[in-house]
Motif scaffolding. Structure first.
Motif, mmCIF file in Angstrom:
data_model
loop_
_atom_site.group_PDB
_atom_site.id
_atom_site.type_symbol
_atom_site.label_atom_id
_atom_site.label_comp_id
_atom_site.label_asym_id
_atom_site.label_seq_id
_atom_site.Cartn_x
_atom_site.Cartn_y
_atom_site.Cartn_z
ATOM 1 N N ASP A 22 0.839 -1.197 0.000
ATOM 2 C CA ASP A 22 0.000 0.000 0.000
ATOM 3 C C ASP A 22 0.879 1.254 0.000
ATOM 4 O OD1 ASP A 22 -1.789 2.101 0.535
ATOM 5 O OD2 ASP A 22 -2.766 1.081 2.195
ATOM 6 N N PHE A 23 1.907 1.254 0.834
ATOM 7 C CA PHE A 23 2.825 2.379 0.940
ATOM 8 C C PHE A 23 3.450 2.713 -0.415
ATOM 9 C CE2 PHE A 23 7.449 3.252 1.491
ATOM 10 C CZ PHE A 23 7.361 4.557 1.957
ATOM 11 N N TYR A 24 3.977 1.715 -1.110
ATOM 12 C CA TYR A 24 4.614 1.993 -2.397
ATOM 13 C C TYR A 24 3.609 2.386 -3.473
ATOM 14 C CZ TYR A 24 9.302 1.084 -0.861
ATOM 15 O OH TYR A 24 10.511 1.171 -0.208
ATOM 16 N N ASP A 25 2.378 1.898 -3.393
ATOM 17 C CA ASP A 25 1.340 2.384 -4.310
ATOM 18 C C ASP A 25 1.182 3.892 -4.153
ATOM 19 O OD1 ASP A 25 0.822 -0.122 -5.366
ATOM 20 O OD2 ASP A 25 -1.011 -0.444 -4.192
ATOM 21 N N ARG A 26 1.147 4.355 -2.923
ATOM 22 C CA ARG A 26 0.988 5.784 -2.634
ATOM 23 C C ARG A 26 2.208 6.580 -3.105
ATOM 24 N NH1 ARG A 26 -2.940 6.384 1.752
ATOM 25 N NH2 ARG A 26 -3.646 4.294 2.311
ATOM 26 N N VAL A 27 3.383 6.085 -2.749
ATOM 27 C CA VAL A 27 4.625 6.784 -3.076
ATOM 28 C C VAL A 27 4.797 6.911 -4.590
ATOM 29 C CG1 VAL A 27 7.155 6.535 -3.032
ATOM 30 C CG2 VAL A 27 5.828 6.241 -0.924
ATOM 31 N N LEU A 28 4.574 5.833 -5.312
ATOM 32 C CA LEU A 28 4.820 5.846 -6.750
ATOM 33 C C LEU A 28 3.748 6.601 -7.526
ATOM 34 C CD1 LEU A 28 6.209 2.238 -7.182
ATOM 35 C CD2 LEU A 28 7.493 4.383 -7.075
ATOM 36 N N ASP A 29 2.630 6.911 -6.873
ATOM 37 C CA ASP A 29 1.589 7.735 -7.494
ATOM 38 C C ASP A 29 1.808 9.226 -7.246
ATOM 39 O OD1 ASP A 29 0.162 5.732 -8.722
ATOM 40 O OD2 ASP A 29 -1.328 5.539 -7.127
ATOM 41 N N ASP A 30 2.827 9.564 -6.476
ATOM 42 C CA ASP A 30 3.086 10.954 -6.114
ATOM 43 C C ASP A 30 4.164 11.524 -7.035
ATOM 44 O OD1 ASP A 30 4.205 13.303 -4.887
ATOM 45 O OD2 ASP A 30 3.280 12.677 -2.995
ATOM 46 N N PRO A 31 3.836 12.563 -7.809
ATOM 47 C CA PRO A 31 4.826 13.140 -8.731
ATOM 48 C C PRO A 31 6.072 13.693 -8.037
ATOM 49 C CG PRO A 31 2.645 14.123 -9.067
ATOM 50 C CD PRO A 31 2.551 13.209 -7.889
ATOM 51 N N LEU A 32 5.965 14.073 -6.779
ATOM 52 C CA LEU A 32 7.132 14.546 -6.034
ATOM 53 C C LEU A 32 8.095 13.392 -5.740
ATOM 54 C CD1 LEU A 32 8.635 16.726 -4.255
ATOM 55 C CD2 LEU A 32 7.241 15.875 -2.349
#
Length: 120
Positions: A22-32
């Motif tokens: 879940d964490f990496y789904d969030r991180v990799l969806d963030d353009p920053l």
């Protein structure tokens, strides 16, 4: 609550793997944040992150990855990026059934690493 009970409380390895996914789904969806991972072996990073979160939560795992400073050296990680990663980890923990106080405890351990991770 002792550190050794956090790993068991959150559900052990399976729960940690769900949180990290879940964490990496969030991180990799963030353009920053996504550019930090552009040339990363995500399978290896996932395994290291599961190991790291398990160790921080007091699980029967010793983290054997590079120390935080060496692992992040030269990446130019900003305070903003570090904070965003911590927020995503906290959200992934809570949304995967980890209690707020336990999530806060884990994030406290992560926050202590900021000086080693953020580029100066």
């Amino acid at each position: 609550m002792s550190q050794s009970s956090i790993y068991a409380e959150i559900g052990g390895r399976e729960a940690v793997e769900r949180v990290v996914d879940d964490f990496y789904d969030r991180v990799l969806d963030d353009p920053l944040l996504e550019p930090y991972f552009a040339e990363t072996d995500m399978e290896a990073l996932f395994a290291h992150q599961v190991q790291f979160v398990s160790a921080v939560a007091g699980g029967p795992v010793d983290y054997d990855g590079a120390d935080m400073q060496a692992a992040h050296e030269g990446m130019g990680i900003t305070e903003e990026a570090f904070g965003q990663v911590a927020e995503y980890l906290h959200a992934a923990l809570v949304e995967n059934g980890v209690g707020e106080a336990t999530a806060d405890s884990i994030i406290g351990e992560v926050a202590a690493l900021e000086d080693d991770v953020v580029g100066k």
